[in-house]
Design an enzyme around this catalytic site. Structure first.
Site, PDB file in Angstrom:
ATOM      1  N   GLN A 266      38.525  -1.079 -56.117  1.00  0.00           N
ATOM      2  CA  GLN A 266      38.292  -0.073 -56.869  1.00  0.00           C
ATOM      3  C   GLN A 266      39.194   1.302 -56.564  1.00  0.00           C
ATOM      4  O   GLN A 266      39.128   2.289 -57.346  1.00  0.00           O
ATOM      5  CB  GLN A 266      36.827   0.355 -56.678  1.00  0.00           C
TER       6      GLN A 266
ATOM      7  N   HIS B 109      39.962  -0.269 -61.250  1.00  0.00           N
ATOM      8  CA  HIS B 109      40.066   0.917 -61.788  1.00  0.00           C
ATOM      9  C   HIS B 109      41.352   1.649 -61.946  1.00  0.00           C
ATOM     10  O   HIS B 109      41.412   2.791 -62.143  1.00  0.00           O
ATOM     11  CB  HIS B 109      39.238   1.833 -60.692  1.00  0.00           C
TER      12      HIS B 109
HETATM   13  P1  OAD Z   1      32.236   6.301 -52.407  1.00  0.00           P
HETATM   14  O1  OAD Z   1      33.100   7.525 -52.146  1.00  0.00           O
HETATM   15  O2  OAD Z   1      31.332   6.285 -53.444  1.00  0.00           O
HETATM   16  O3  OAD Z   1      31.813   5.468 -51.214  1.00  0.00           O
HETATM   17  C1  OAD Z   1      32.626   5.378 -50.136  1.00  0.00           C
HETATM   18  C2  OAD Z   1      31.783   4.510 -49.052  1.00  0.00           C
HETATM   19  O4  OAD Z   1      32.866   4.237 -47.834  1.00  0.00           O
HETATM   20  C3  OAD Z   1      30.498   5.107 -48.694  1.00  0.00           C
HETATM   21  O5  OAD Z   1      29.606   4.087 -48.597  1.00  0.00           O
HETATM   22  C4  OAD Z   1      31.029   5.469 -47.075  1.00  0.00           C
HETATM   23  O6  OAD Z   1      29.965   5.487 -46.208  1.00  0.00           O
HETATM   24  C5  OAD Z   1      31.990   4.504 -46.835  1.00  0.00           C
HETATM   25  N1  OAD Z   1      33.111   4.815 -45.873  1.00  0.00           N
HETATM   26  C6  OAD Z   1      33.666   5.999 -45.682  1.00  0.00           C
HETATM   27  N2  OAD Z   1      34.496   6.094 -44.456  1.00  0.00           N
HETATM   28  C7  OAD Z   1      34.365   4.938 -44.144  1.00  0.00           C
HETATM   29  C8  OAD Z   1      35.242   4.192 -43.311  1.00  0.00           C
HETATM   30  N3  OAD Z   1      36.083   4.899 -42.342  1.00  0.00           N
HETATM   31  N4  OAD Z   1      34.935   2.867 -42.879  1.00  0.00           N
HETATM   32  C9  OAD Z   1      33.908   2.238 -43.634  1.00  0.00           C
HETATM   33  N5  OAD Z   1      33.607   3.066 -44.514  1.00  0.00           N
HETATM   34  C10 OAD Z   1      33.584   3.843 -44.731  1.00  0.00           C
HETATM   35  O7  OAD Z   1      33.707   5.449 -52.940  1.00  0.00           O
HETATM   36  P2  OAD Z   1      33.598   4.066 -54.078  1.00  0.00           P
HETATM   37  O8  OAD Z   1      32.498   3.387 -53.643  1.00  0.00           O
HETATM   38  O9  OAD Z   1      34.834   3.475 -53.789  1.00  0.00           O
HETATM   39  O10 OAD Z   1      35.735   5.306 -59.855  1.00  0.00           O
HETATM   40  O11 OAD Z   1      33.410   4.753 -55.277  1.00  0.00           O
HETATM   41  C11 OAD Z   1      33.429   3.906 -56.391  1.00  0.00           C
HETATM   42  C12 OAD Z   1      34.132   4.445 -57.684  1.00  0.00           C
HETATM   43  O12 OAD Z   1      33.380   5.915 -57.854  1.00  0.00           O
HETATM   44  C13 OAD Z   1      35.535   4.821 -57.558  1.00  0.00           C
HETATM   45  O13 OAD Z   1      36.501   3.759 -57.744  1.00  0.00           O
HETATM   46  C14 OAD Z   1      35.890   6.179 -58.392  1.00  0.00           C
HETATM   47  C15 OAD Z   1      34.817   6.878 -58.118  1.00  0.00           C
HETATM   48  O14 OAD Z   1      34.131   7.685 -59.100  1.00  0.00           O
HETATM   49  C16 OAD Z   1      36.383   6.053 -60.893  1.00  0.00           C
HETATM   50  O15 OAD Z   1      36.993   7.084 -60.509  1.00  0.00           O
HETATM   51  C17 OAD Z   1      36.117   5.375 -62.144  1.00  0.00           C
END
Ligand code: OAD
Length: 234
Positions: A91, A109
């Site tokens: 993503q 994305h």
């Molecule tokens: P999020 O910011 O929603 O989630 C990030 C996840 O990574 C969280 O569950 C954190 O706990 C975890 N995390 C943070 N630091 C970490 C680390 N060092 N090691 C392992 N895990 C860690 O990001 P996404 O799930 O990628 O879309 O968000 C999905 C989509 O929402 C993105 O692609 C973007 C956003 O809106 C669009 O812009 C269309």
């Protein structure tokens, strides 16, 4: 556990966090500072394109000089060493998976280093800023160049290929994603329906934690290399 023959890995912002890339929903994340309706929807772009360009120009600039981390390298190692079918779906709009050596990769994305022209529909490699005055490198028209990223309300890229891989996989691994954005968040259910074993690797239990067969929590740079190591030498 029997060895898998077909693996799909889904990554999110958490896999790049330790490379210095902001996540979206963690404390201080991107969506705590910007309203996604203003900067990440087609309607927001139509209302105020200059603001949207400014938002993505800043994010693109912040990616200059960042390096892949141990989690990206471990996934590239898995792809190279695994003998079966493999697909990495991200993503993320950064290019850290490619920089680490991943090749069987779909940016569902979109990506920051690409521009999409709304006039001619062509994509062009991109490194600098964009504005309303930016001419499309292909058709030379101005006013139509936009970031080649998927906004809320738009269909993610290459979903047919992703669904096909999910339906055929016997191991699905979700890494560093909160599991809040669809259709990516549905992938664990799709893989499970196909009979796959499902594993979550995340800093903490995600929104979809209950859906997984197994989970490992901690920083991606630790838990991803450890997981890949176990997978490659069972
Ligand atoms: P999020 O910011 O929603 O989630 C990030 C996840 O990574 C969280 O569950 C954190 O706990 C975890 N995390 C943070 N630091 C970490 C680390 N060092 N090691 C392992 N895990 C860690 O990001 P996404 O799930 O990628 O879309 O968000 C999905 C989509 O929402 C993105 O692609 C973007 C956003 O809106 C669009 O812009 C269309």
């Amino acid at each position: 556990m029997t060895a898998p023959s077909s693996i799909v890995v889904l990554t999110g912002a958490g896999v790049s966090a330790e490379s210095g890339v902001d996540t979206f929903r963690d404390k201080g994340g991107i969506w705590s500072k910007a309203d996604y309706r203003e900067v990440a929807t087609p309607e927001g772009f139509a209302r105020n394109p200059a603001k949207v360009h400014e938002f993505y120009n800043l994010r693109r600039r912040r990616l200059v000089g960042i390096r892949p981390n141990a989690a990206h390298f471990a996934l590239a190692r898995l792809e190279a060493a695994f003998g079966g079918a493999f697909l990495l779906v991200t993503q993320n709009v950064d290019s850290l998976h490619e920089a680490a050596g991943s090749r069987k990769l779909i940016h569902m994305h979109g990506r920051h280093d690409s521009a999409l022209c709304m006039h001619c529909g062509q994509r062009s490699p991109w490194t600098g800023d964009m504005s309303l005055e930016t001419p499309c490198p292909v058709c030379e028209a101005t006013g139509g160049v936009r970031p080649d990223v998927v906004w809320f309300g738009e269909m993610p890229y290459r979903m047919d290929e992703i669904y096909r891989a999910l339906r055929a996989c016997d191991l699905f691994v979700s890494i560093g994603t909160s599991g809040t954005v669809y259709p990516a968040a549905q992938s664990v259910r799709d893989a499970q329906a196909a009979g796959a074993r499902t594993v979550e690797l995340n800093l903490e239990p995600s929104e979809k934690a209950d859906a997984f067969d197994e989970a490992f929590h901690g920083p991606a740079t630790e838990i991803v290399p450890a997981f890949v190591g176990r997978l490659l030498s069972p």
